[in-house]
Design an enzyme around this catalytic site. Structure first.
Site: not given
Length: 386
Positions: A109, A197
């Site tokens: 992530y 993101e």
């Protein structure tokens, strides 16, 4: 402003990031024609909507050939996806994206956003990619690291190394990851982004760092500097009332309640919504009219609020600073007469020329309920709609 995944990947690619080769289309026939130019053993079909959680909602499919791809695309196009971010009404799929399937070794992530408290850019990284990062933060906070960096022309090697340390990569992959961080940082600064993101960021079986998914949002106050970003706006992903509000420079967000709100100032608007809830009802919207209140602007605000069939009453809460209360009051009276409002209307004025404003309302001949303060206003509108 939000953009689609395929648009975000094009921007990342422009700045040197590695993304899977892919194509998007606004209908199935166009998509299949474009896919023929992709060289892949497997394809990943993705619904393009401005919301996360598409995979769990059936918006991501992996298929082995073009025939199966066409079959799944026909099922997905026009479907309403309901995710934890869309709300119960969901979002209709009006564009599709297909990319080459990747062979995944590891998932990570990675995101960066503005940390307003420290006035820095915060990079968040984890070795738990592909998962809900909020759940990871609760259950395994040690698996997430946050690195705050200053706004500069470039990011240092040292900061890059801190950000990717948790990925535990070999030397070759480390170099790729550092280059990715540098490219994201430059893109973030250049485009006035609010958020980038990548979830998941992957390491392939061939030891390549690839952005498998991407989400970006941009500062709407800086869009005038970026016409190329403005062109990426998809009005199909926005509420019609919010689009209409933007034409009049009104900050409007539709909610699920039954009391319409018209307020000047975001903080006062939030307080107004809170006190409506305190008295047992729910606000139907957030609406900030800003510093001006012409008849046209107030009229547009009324029309937008009343376009919501759930609205049973309207509360106007104005603190006159830049905006004079008498000017606002006249705008309210003129607009109310023109539109012929049929629901209870409570108005609370305070600040510059509030006495003159109240006099205009009282002498208007309209059924406008005046309030002395915010608590009185909330109490009166709640009682009026019963």
């Amino acid at each position: 402003m939000n953009i689609h995944e395929h648009q975000a990947k094009e921007i990342l690619k422009k700045y040197g990031a590695v993304v899977p080769e892919g194509v998007y289309a606004l209908n199935v026939n166009e998509l299949i024609e474009k896919v023929k130019n992709l060289k892949a053993d497997k394809y990943v079909l993705k619904a393009q909507i401005h919301a996360g959680g598409r995979g769990k909602a059936g918006g991501v499919k992996i298929v082995d050939n073009i025939a199966l791809l066409e079959e799944e695309a026909k099922k997905l196009f026009g479907k309403t996806l309901v995710t934890h971010q869309t709300g119960p009404s969901g979002r209709e799929v009006k564009r599709l994206y297909v990319e080459n399937a990747s062979e995944i070794e590891k998932e990570f992530y990675l995101s960066c956003l503005i940390d307003r408290a420290s006035a820095k850019i915060a990079f968040i990284s984890s070795d738990q990619g592909g998962m809900n990062i909020e759940e990871v933060a609760i259950k395994s906070p040690e698996k997430i690291i946050t690195t705050k960096v200053d706004f500069n022309e470039s990011i240092s090697e040292e900061d890059c190394s801190k950000i990717i340390e948790i990925f535990d990569l070999d030397n070759n992959a480390v170099k790729q990851a550092i280059n990715l961080i540098k490219s994201i940082y430059k893109m973030f600064i250049d485009t006035d982004a609010n958020l980038v993101e990548i979830n998941p960021l992957i390491l392939t079986k061939k030891n390549k760092i690839v952005c498998l998914d991407a989400k970006m949002t941009f500062d709407e106050n800086a869009l005038f500097k970026h016409p190329e970003i403005q062109k990426l706006r998809d009005l199909n992903e926005e509420e019609e009332t919010e689009i209409e509000a933007s034409k009049y420079d009104l900050a409007y967000i539709k909610l699920d309640g039954n009391i319409g709100c018209m307020v000047n100032g975001a903080g006062l608007a939030m307080a107004t919504m809170d006190i409506i809830k305190l008295y047992g009802e729910e606000p139907a919207n957030f609406l900030d009219v800003g510093g001006g209140a012409s008849k046209e602007k107030v009229s547009a605000a009324f029309k937008i609020i009343l376009s919501d069939k759930n609205v049973k009453g309207i509360l106007i809460n104005i603190f006159g600073g830049i905006m004079r209360c008498d000017v606002l009051a006249q705008g309210v009276v003129d607009a109310a007469k023109e539109i012929k409002i049929k629901v209870p209307l409570v108005v609370r004025l305070a600040g510059t020329n509030f006495k003159e404003g109240k006099e205009i309302l009282d002498n208007s001949g309209l059924e406008i309920i005046s309030a002395n303060d915010l608590s009185d206003a909330a109490k009166k509108i709640v009682e009026a709609i019963k």
